[in-house]
Motif scaffolding. Structure first.
Motif, PDB file in Angstrom:
ATOM      1  N   LEU A 145      36.004  39.944  42.736  1.00  0.00           N
ATOM      2  CA  LEU A 145      37.072  40.243  41.780  1.00  0.00           C
ATOM      3  C   LEU A 145      37.998  39.042  41.595  1.00  0.00           C
ATOM      4  CD1 LEU A 145      37.963  43.867  42.981  1.00  0.00           C
ATOM      5  CD2 LEU A 145      36.485  43.195  41.075  1.00  0.00           C
ATOM      6  N   ILE A 146      38.323  38.380  42.704  1.00  0.00           N
ATOM      7  CA  ILE A 146      39.188  37.201  42.620  1.00  0.00           C
ATOM      8  C   ILE A 146      38.490  36.086  41.863  1.00  0.00           C
ATOM      9  CG2 ILE A 146      40.381  35.438  43.966  1.00  0.00           C
ATOM     10  CD1 ILE A 146      40.747  37.519  46.167  1.00  0.00           C
ATOM     11  N   ALA A 147      37.204  35.903  42.136  1.00  0.00           N
ATOM     12  CA  ALA A 147      36.449  34.860  41.449  1.00  0.00           C
ATOM     13  C   ALA A 147      36.410  35.104  39.945  1.00  0.00           C
ATOM     14  CB  ALA A 147      35.026  34.788  42.009  1.00  0.00           C
ATOM     15  N   ALA A 148      36.250  36.366  39.564  1.00  0.00           N
ATOM     16  CA  ALA A 148      36.200  36.690  38.139  1.00  0.00           C
ATOM     17  C   ALA A 148      37.516  36.334  37.452  1.00  0.00           C
ATOM     18  CB  ALA A 148      35.897  38.173  37.953  1.00  0.00           C
ATOM     19  N   ALA A 149      38.635  36.540  38.174  1.00  0.00           N
ATOM     20  CA  ALA A 149      39.944  36.257  37.588  1.00  0.00           C
ATOM     21  C   ALA A 149      40.221  34.756  37.510  1.00  0.00           C
ATOM     22  CB  ALA A 149      41.037  36.956  38.399  1.00  0.00           C
ATOM     23  N   LEU A 150      40.053  34.056  38.631  1.00  0.00           N
ATOM     24  CA  LEU A 150      40.361  32.622  38.657  1.00  0.00           C
ATOM     25  C   LEU A 150      39.341  31.800  37.869  1.00  0.00           C
ATOM     26  CD1 LEU A 150      41.497  32.043  42.361  1.00  0.00           C
ATOM     27  CD2 LEU A 150      42.920  32.146  40.318  1.00  0.00           C
ATOM     28  N   GLY A 151      38.084  32.241  37.893  1.00  0.00           N
ATOM     29  CA  GLY A 151      37.043  31.487  37.213  1.00  0.00           C
ATOM     30  C   GLY A 151      37.246  31.385  35.713  1.00  0.00           C
ATOM     31  N   ARG A 152      37.902  32.355  35.126  1.00  0.00           N
ATOM     32  CA  ARG A 152      38.171  32.294  33.686  1.00  0.00           C
ATOM     33  C   ARG A 152      39.269  31.293  33.357  1.00  0.00           C
ATOM     34  NH1 ARG A 152      37.947  38.757  32.054  1.00  0.00           N
ATOM     35  NH2 ARG A 152      35.788  39.103  32.734  1.00  0.00           N
ATOM     36  N   TRP A 153      40.056  30.947  34.370  1.00  0.00           N
ATOM     37  CA  TRP A 153      41.151  30.008  34.163  1.00  0.00           C
ATOM     38  C   TRP A 153      40.650  28.574  34.324  1.00  0.00           C
ATOM     39  CZ3 TRP A 153      45.889  29.518  37.915  1.00  0.00           C
ATOM     40  CH2 TRP A 153      46.827  28.658  37.343  1.00  0.00           C
ATOM     41  N   ASP A 154      40.182  28.249  35.539  1.00  0.00           N
ATOM     42  CA  ASP A 154      39.645  26.920  35.820  1.00  0.00           C
ATOM     43  C   ASP A 154      38.841  27.022  37.115  1.00  0.00           C
ATOM     44  OD1 ASP A 154      39.126  24.288  36.552  1.00  0.00           O
ATOM     45  OD2 ASP A 154      40.954  23.552  35.631  1.00  0.00           O
ATOM     46  N   LEU A 155      37.587  26.586  37.073  1.00  0.00           N
ATOM     47  CA  LEU A 155      36.726  26.705  38.251  1.00  0.00           C
ATOM     48  C   LEU A 155      37.282  25.963  39.457  1.00  0.00           C
ATOM     49  CD1 LEU A 155      33.135  26.353  36.733  1.00  0.00           C
ATOM     50  CD2 LEU A 155      34.205  28.410  37.640  1.00  0.00           C
ATOM     51  N   ARG A 156      38.017  24.896  39.229  1.00  0.00           N
ATOM     52  CA  ARG A 156      38.549  24.123  40.359  1.00  0.00           C
ATOM     53  C   ARG A 156      39.529  24.943  41.195  1.00  0.00           C
ATOM     54  NH1 ARG A 156      37.859  18.345  40.021  1.00  0.00           N
ATOM     55  NH2 ARG A 156      36.602  17.800  38.207  1.00  0.00           N
ATOM     56  N   TRP A 157      40.221  25.878  40.555  1.00  0.00           N
ATOM     57  CA  TRP A 157      41.162  26.702  41.307  1.00  0.00           C
ATOM     58  C   TRP A 157      40.466  27.625  42.296  1.00  0.00           C
ATOM     59  CZ3 TRP A 157      45.984  25.621  42.016  1.00  0.00           C
ATOM     60  CH2 TRP A 157      46.674  24.883  41.048  1.00  0.00           C
ATOM     61  N   LEU A 158      39.181  27.907  42.076  1.00  0.00           N
ATOM     62  CA  LEU A 158      38.423  28.688  43.054  1.00  0.00           C
ATOM     63  C   LEU A 158      38.385  27.967  44.398  1.00  0.00           C
ATOM     64  CD1 LEU A 158      35.362  29.817  40.891  1.00  0.00           C
ATOM     65  CD2 LEU A 158      37.306  31.213  41.584  1.00  0.00           C
ATOM     66  N   PHE A 159      38.183  26.659  44.353  1.00  0.00           N
ATOM     67  CA  PHE A 159      38.093  25.877  45.586  1.00  0.00           C
ATOM     68  C   PHE A 159      39.475  25.734  46.247  1.00  0.00           C
ATOM     69  CE2 PHE A 159      34.399  24.837  43.104  1.00  0.00           C
ATOM     70  CZ  PHE A 159      33.388  24.803  44.037  1.00  0.00           C
ATOM     71  N   VAL A 160      40.515  25.652  45.431  1.00  0.00           N
ATOM     72  CA  VAL A 160      41.878  25.600  45.988  1.00  0.00           C
ATOM     73  C   VAL A 160      42.205  26.909  46.708  1.00  0.00           C
ATOM     74  CG1 VAL A 160      44.326  25.423  45.421  1.00  0.00           C
ATOM     75  CG2 VAL A 160      42.673  23.948  44.258  1.00  0.00           C
ATOM     76  N   ALA A 161      41.903  28.031  46.063  1.00  0.00           N
ATOM     77  CA  ALA A 161      42.189  29.330  46.681  1.00  0.00           C
ATOM     78  C   ALA A 161      41.382  29.525  47.955  1.00  0.00           C
ATOM     79  CB  ALA A 161      41.890  30.450  45.682  1.00  0.00           C
ATOM     80  N   ASP A 162      40.128  29.105  47.940  1.00  0.00           N
ATOM     81  CA  ASP A 162      39.287  29.203  49.133  1.00  0.00           C
ATOM     82  C   ASP A 162      39.862  28.353  50.265  1.00  0.00           C
ATOM     83  OD1 ASP A 162      37.244  29.786  50.843  1.00  0.00           O
ATOM     84  OD2 ASP A 162      35.637  29.197  49.495  1.00  0.00           O
ATOM     85  N   ALA A 163      40.343  27.157  49.928  1.00  0.00           N
ATOM     86  CA  ALA A 163      40.951  26.282  50.934  1.00  0.00           C
ATOM     87  C   ALA A 163      42.188  26.940  51.557  1.00  0.00           C
ATOM     88  CB  ALA A 163      41.331  24.946  50.299  1.00  0.00           C
ATOM     89  N   LEU A 164      42.978  27.634  50.743  1.00  0.00           N
ATOM     90  CA  LEU A 164      44.194  28.283  51.256  1.00  0.00           C
ATOM     91  C   LEU A 164      43.846  29.402  52.235  1.00  0.00           C
ATOM     92  CD1 LEU A 164      46.387  28.440  48.025  1.00  0.00           C
ATOM     93  CD2 LEU A 164      46.691  26.947  50.011  1.00  0.00           C
ATOM     94  N   THR A 165      42.796  30.180  51.955  1.00  0.00           N
ATOM     95  CA  THR A 165      42.424  31.241  52.899  1.00  0.00           C
ATOM     96  C   THR A 165      41.896  30.649  54.201  1.00  0.00           C
ATOM     97  OG1 THR A 165      40.176  31.443  51.982  1.00  0.00           O
ATOM     98  CG2 THR A 165      41.888  32.856  51.036  1.00  0.00           C
TER      99      THR A 165
END
Length: 393
Positions: A145-165
């Motif tokens: 669900l998170i990937a679906a939301a962030l992926g529509r914005w910018d794929l790079r933010w997926l890696f930033v969010a993963d790094a934060l977790t």
């Protein structure tokens, strides 16, 4: 369950909640840098290859540096590598950080699994590892669900969010896990742990061989299911619903692991039953043409997956000498690294050249062979080594 088990389960769920970036690595490479599908696939394969020495290093460092330090090192390394991917401005930089991510990716697993092995008795390890598996499933549901939301914005933010977790888990476990004891290796036993030589253990080799095939089947499901739906005229994105159904099944069926008759089964019998259930479910994919049929088949193989993953890590931990669980679990875990490299090739090639029916019928037959192998080969080898829970030789 001891507090440390619940702590590791919760941390695993949080970390898994953010582990949604990797499936989009090839997409990022292709979309942002114009790389071909072949180049993107090779970089993903390089990541998979790097996870193999990572898993072995996790067991070695846990014995040398301590479990808590190794866990924190692995999570922090993953975070830094993912930030590197997010800010990379060239394909070469992405390639470097992808390999670095692979080298840090599996450091966490052996010490965390070893902590659980030492925290609970053999009778409770099935439940403890089952909870770890359920945490992965639950976190994976939210990750989509998170990937679906962030992926529509910018794929790079997926890696930033993963790094934060990853960083959140590293900080939490740094202060919550017991401190490593100097000079006592990973085990925390009085004196030095016994020498662990997993690759000299014939019983572990048998488990490793069957585990590699099981991992290949598991990852082929992930790779081939969306393609199968497309071949049957359904939306490939519906695979997300099926994976969510699998996760819900694994979480909801956890209490079944405590049923007396099931818990009393010898390990090899329980593993054979798990493989047989997987065979039944995957065979259901071969003739399926509608989403309800795919859903029913998914529930069946997920129950088998629950039985196998709940038992197998406990069996591996039982093989290890005192203080050697980390290295045994690390050695066994290499099977998943091998499967990570092989699954994309086997799944796509069989699907392309033999078709959907042959792919899933063949995969079901492989699972039946695994069930027979547990009873006829693996169980007797483990029993001959004098390990508990095995079918006598």
């Amino acid at each position: 369950m001891p507090r440390i088990v619940w702590l590791l389960v919760a941390a695993r769920a949080i970390n898994r909640l953010g582990a949604f970036s990797l499936p989009f690595l090839t997409v990022l490479i292709s979309a942002d840098f114009g790389a071909s599908a072949t180049t993107a696939g090779l970089l993903s394969a390089a990541f998979g290859l790097a996870t193999i020495p990572s898993r072995l290093a996790g067991g070695h460092l846990a014995a040398r540096l301590g479990r808590r330090r190794t866990i924190v090192l692995g999570l922090t390394g993953c975070a830094l590598a993912q930030v590197g991917i997010a800010v990379a401005d060239s394909l070469a930089a992405v390639a470097v950080f992808a390999v670095l991510l692979g080298l840090a990716f599996e450091l966490y697993e052996p010490p965390s699994q070893g902590l659980i092995a030492d925290a609970v008795g053999p009778a409770d390890r099935v439940r403890a590892y089952g909870l770890l598996n359920a945490a992965l499933a639950a976190g994976g549901t939210g990750a989509g669900l998170i990937a679906a939301a962030l992926g529509r914005w910018d794929l790079r933010w997926l890696f930033v969010a993963d790094a934060l977790t990853c960083l959140a888990c590293a900080v939490t476990l740094r202060f919550a896990l017991p401190a490593d004891r100097p000079g006592r290796g990973s085990a925390g036993h009085a004196g030095l742990p016994e020498p662990a030589h997993p690759w000299r253990d014939r019983a572990l080799w048998a488990l490793f061989a069957s585990g590699t095939v099981f991992a290949l089947v598991s990852l082929q499901i992930t790779m081939a299911l969306p393609l199968t739906l497309a071949h049957r005229g359904l939306r490939p994105s519906d695979a997300g619903l099926l994976f969510s159904a699998s996760a819900v099944t694994i979480v909801a069926a956890q209490p079944a692991l405590r049923l007396r008759r099931l818990a009393a089964l010898p390990d090899s019998t329980a593993l054979a039953l798990g493989h047989a259930l997987m065979a039944a479910g995957l065979a259901g994919y071969a003739p399926a043409s509608g989403l309800p049929a795919f859903l029913a088949a998914t529930v069946v193989w997920s129950l088998g997956d629950l039985l196998v993953l709940g038992r197998i890590l406990g069996v591996v931990a039982e093989l290890a000498p005192p203080g050697g669980a980390d290295r045994y679990l690390a050695a066994y875990g290499v099977s998943w690294g091998i499967a990570t490299v092989a699954a994309p090739i086997t799944a796509t090639q069989v699907l392309e050249h033999a078709g959907v029916t042959a792919l899933w019928s063949g995969t079901a037959a492989v699972c039946l062979a695994l069930a027979a192998g547990q009873l006829l080969v693996v169980g007797p080898l483990v029993g001959a080594a004098g390990r508990p829970g095995a079918v006598p030789a």
